[in-house]
Design a protein around this motif. Structure first.
Motif, PDB file in Angstrom:
ATOM      1  N   LEU A 173       1.004  -1.076   0.047  1.00 53.68           N
ATOM      2  CA  LEU A 173       0.054  -0.133  -0.097  1.00 53.68           C
ATOM      3  C   LEU A 173       0.872   1.389   0.067  1.00 53.68           C
ATOM      4  O   LEU A 173       0.544   2.197  -0.881  1.00 53.68           O
ATOM      5  N   ALA A 176       2.568   1.711  -3.381  1.00 53.89           N
ATOM      6  CA  ALA A 176       1.820   2.399  -4.220  1.00 53.89           C
ATOM      7  C   ALA A 176       1.462   3.974  -4.119  1.00 53.89           C
ATOM      8  O   ALA A 176       1.173   4.251  -5.192  1.00 53.89           O
ATOM      9  N   SER A 197      -4.069   4.806  -6.887  1.00 53.36           N
ATOM     10  CA  SER A 197      -3.382   3.576  -6.829  1.00 53.36           C
ATOM     11  C   SER A 197      -3.362   2.746  -5.339  1.00 53.36           C
ATOM     12  O   SER A 197      -3.757   1.552  -5.145  1.00 53.36           O
ATOM     13  N   ARG A 200      -6.624   1.255  -5.243  1.00 55.92           N
ATOM     14  CA  ARG A 200      -6.948   0.038  -6.129  1.00 55.92           C
ATOM     15  C   ARG A 200      -6.402  -1.225  -5.438  1.00 55.92           C
ATOM     16  O   ARG A 200      -6.765  -2.393  -5.634  1.00 55.92           O
ATOM     17  N   VAL A 201      -5.216  -1.162  -4.658  1.00 62.03           N
ATOM     18  CA  VAL A 201      -4.450  -2.094  -3.992  1.00 62.03           C
ATOM     19  C   VAL A 201      -5.338  -2.595  -2.802  1.00 62.03           C
ATOM     20  O   VAL A 201      -5.617  -3.669  -2.713  1.00 62.03           O
ATOM     21  N   GLY A 204      -8.616  -5.034  -3.337  1.00 63.92           N
ATOM     22  CA  GLY A 204      -8.414  -6.511  -3.233  1.00 63.92           C
ATOM     23  C   GLY A 204      -8.005  -7.028  -1.910  1.00 63.92           C
ATOM     24  O   GLY A 204      -8.501  -8.139  -1.611  1.00 63.92           O
ATOM     25  N   TRP A 205      -7.340  -6.253  -0.793  1.00 58.66           N
ATOM     26  CA  TRP A 205      -7.216  -7.059   0.416  1.00 58.66           C
ATOM     27  C   TRP A 205      -8.399  -6.928   1.478  1.00 58.66           C
ATOM     28  O   TRP A 205      -8.332  -7.604   2.277  1.00 58.66           O
TER      29      TRP A 205
END
Lengths: 340, 340
Positions: A173, A176, A197, A200-201, A204-205
Motif C-alpha cells: 500500500l 503504491a 493506486s 486499487r491495491v 483487493g485486500w
C-alpha cells in the motif's frame, strides 16, 4: 435515540508530548466524543478508538440507545487516532511537522494519550475497551501495559502485533501511494495518482475472494467490478490526505503490544499480562488479520475467548458495511462480555 | 541428463496476424524450445507455455530425463507467451508498436498461435497440455476451443477465467506500476519506482499468510521481511520490462476460456466442451486462484479431477521455489494422467 454524528468533538491537549521514537510533539491534540454519561462511580465507560483511515463516523453504527454499545447504560468514548486527520496529524499541524516531516507515532504513543484522556475524564478503569483493526492493536497494547485500567476487552478483526504478511501487505500500500511523483513534494499538488493506486491495491485486500465471487459489491450498485473500483474506491481515498495515510501506515507496520518499555518486545509476556476478560473476534475471510493470528494470541492469554465472525466481508466484516449480517453476532458477544 | 537452460530458442513467425481486438501484428514471432524428440507418430508431444512475468527458465525444473515431464519419452514444447519479452512483446518490436502502443493480446490469441506452431511442427494432437497460472488459463482455452487437439490437460494454480477478485488484484498491480510518472513516458527513463511498487504489492499476494507466518523467506536468506522485500522482490522486478508486464496484465485481466467466437462468452458451454482427461491442481493457499474457483470449473467439465496441492507457498506452490516439497505430488499427478 442518540445521534452521534451531529455532536461536536471535544478536544484534549497535552504539551511537549514525547513520542517513543524520541521526538517531541510541542502540542498534541486528541479529538474525542463522549456518547452517554459517565456515571458517578465512573465505572461505566467504554473506550472505542478509530481505526486506519477512518474517523468516528465509522464507529457510530454500534453506538446508541439500544445499540450494542448502549448509551442508556454506558458512556462510550470515541477517540481519534493520531494521524487520522482529526487528532494531531500530518494534515493539521504547523509546516515544520506537516506531511512527511511528521514523526513516527507508535501504538503505545496512542495508548498513553488515551490513558491521559481517561485521567482527564476521571475514569480510572474502563468497563470495556472495544477496538477494531488498528484499534484492536491499541486494545491489546492498552490491556497489556495498563491491566488495572481495563475490565474487559473486545478485539474485532485486529491483532496483538503486525505479522510479517500484514507488514508486506502494508508495504505494498505504501509503495503504491508513494510511487506518485507528487508524494512528498507538496509543490506538485496532491498525489491524486498515488491515492488512486492506494485504493486499487486496498480494494483487493480489504474484502475477500468470496465476497467478489458472489458479486457482493452489487449491493451498492449494479455495475461491473471496474466501475465499482472507480466509483467506490477511487472516490473513497481521494477524500483522504496522503500523509495522514502514510503516518498511520507507519504506526500499523510497527504495531506490537510489547514494543514498549513495559515488555521490551516480549510478546508472550505482554499477552500473559492481560487480565481483562476478552473476546477476540477475527473474520473468517480477513486477508490481513487471518483467524490463525488470533488463535495464537488467545493461546497465551489468561481470560480470552475466540469467536470467529463467519462472514465473506473479509476485513470489513463487523463494520457498518456488513452490519445487517453481523450486528447480532457482535451484539451477543459484546452483551455477553458486559454481563460477565 | 537434459540441460534445457543452455539450448538456444527456436523461432516461429507469422505475418499479418490479426488479434482478437481487431488490430494486426505485421509480424509475430513465437520463441520456443523442443526438449526431447517428437516421435514418428507425433503423439508424444507435451505443450508447456510460460506464465506471467516469466520465461522458460521457470518451466525447466519439471523437464528432463527422469523428470515429471520426461524427455526420454516425450517431446516437451515450451513456448513463450506474447508479451513475455521473448516472443513478440512491447519491449522487442518497432517503435510504433512498442511500450503502451502494443495492442491488447488475448488468451485466445496466444492459443491460436500455439495451434499454428503445432501445425508447423507436425503435431496434430497433444499428448498433454501442461499450463500453470496464466498458462493454465491458456490450457483451458486451448482445450475448449480445440478439443480434438489435446488428449490430456494439467492445469496448475490457474483458472478457466479471471474472477472479479483476481481482476481487482491485477488492477492493484497495474495501478502500482503505472503510478510512476515515467510510466508511459519513455523520455523519462525506465519506471523503476513503478517496478518497485509493483513488486512490493506482488509480494503479499503471490505467497500466503501461512508462508510469512513461518518465516518461509528465511530459507532464502536469514533477514527480516523488509530486507527480503528489498533484496528479493525489488531486484526481481527491476529485471522486468514495465510494458511487457503491463501487456501481460491486460491479457490476464481479460482471460476467459469462452471469450472468443467459438463460445461467445458462454463459460459453462466452454467448460463442457473440454474432452481432455484433466487434472486441475490449485494450491490450498493461493490468494488469487483459490481452490473454490477450480471446484466450480471441474463441476462443469466431463472428465476432470481436482487435486489440491496442500502447500503454504500460496501461488508459488508447484514451482521451482517450492519444488522440494511439491515435486512428488506433481509428478504423481502428471504420471497418473499420462498413463490413463
Amino acid at each position: 435515540m442518540h445521534q452521534p454524528d451531529t455532536s461536536p468533538a471535544r478536544f484534549f491537549e497535552l504539551e511537549n508530548f514525547q513520542l517513543q521514537n524520541g521526538s517531541t510533539l510541542p502540542r498534541v491534540r486528541l479529538s474525542y466524543w463522549v456518547y452517554g454519561e459517565i456515571n458517578d462511580a465512573a465505572d461505566n465507560t467504554i473506550l472505542f478508538p478509530t481505526w486506519f483511515a477512518s474517523t468516528r463516523s465509522a464507529n457510530s453504527w454500534l453506538i446508541g440507545d439500544g445499540r450494542p454499545l448502549d448509551t442508556s447504560r454506558y458512556a462510550v468514548v470515541v477517540v481519534d487516532a493520531i494521524g487520522n486527520g482529526e487528532s494531531t496529524s500530518p494534515s493539521n499541524v504547523s509546516p515544520d511537522l506537516a506531511g512527511l516531516n511528521f514523526p513516527k507515532v507508535s501504538i503505545y504513543d496512542n495508548v498513553r494519550l488515551q490513558v491521559a484522556l481517561l485521567d482527564h475524564l476521571g475514569v480510572g478503569r474502563l468497563a470495556l475497551y472495544v477496538g477494531r483493526s488498528m484499534g484492536a492493536q491499541q486494545a491489546f497494547c492498552f490491556s497489556a501495559c495498563f491491566p488495572d485500567r481495563v475490565e474487559r476487552m473486545f478485539a474485532l478483526t485486529g491483532s496483538a502485533a503486525t505479522t510479517a504478511h500484514n507488514y508486506v501487505f502494508l508495504d505494498g500500500l505504501e509503495a503504491a501511494l508513494s510511487a506518485d511523483a507528487a508524494f512528498g513534494r507538496p509543490e506538485l499538488g496532491e498525489p491524486r495518482i498515488g491515492l488512486t493506486s492506494f485504493g486499487r491495491v486496498f480494494a483487493g485486500w480489504v474484502l475477500s475472494q468470496q465476497y467478489y465471487r458472489r458479486g457482493g459489491w452489487r449491493r451498492e450498485s449494479d455495475v461491473n467490478v471496474e466501475t465499482y473500483l472507480r466509483t467506490h474506491w477511487d472516490r473513497y481515498f481521494w477524500r483522504k490526505n496522503a500523509y495522514d495515510l502514510f503516518c498511520q501506515i507507519q504506526t500499523w507496520k510497527a504495531a506490537d503490544l510489547s514494543a514498549n518499555p513495559v515488555f521490551n518486545g516480549d510478546q508472550e509476556a505482554a499477552l500473559a499480562a492481560i487480565t481483562a476478560r476478552t473476546v477476540v473476534m477475527p473474520s473468517r475471510t480477513d486477508l490481513y488479520f487471518p483467524p490463525e493470528d488470533s488463535v495464537w494470541a488467545i493461546s497465551l492469554m489468561k481470560n480470552a475467548e475466540l469467536r470467529v465472525l463467519e462472514s465473506d466481508y473479509g476485513h470489513r466484516a463487523g463494520t457498518a458495511a456488513s452490519c445487517n449480517m453481523d450486528v447480532e453476532f457482535l451484539e451477543r458477544a459484546i452483551m455477553g462480555l458486559l454481563q460477565k
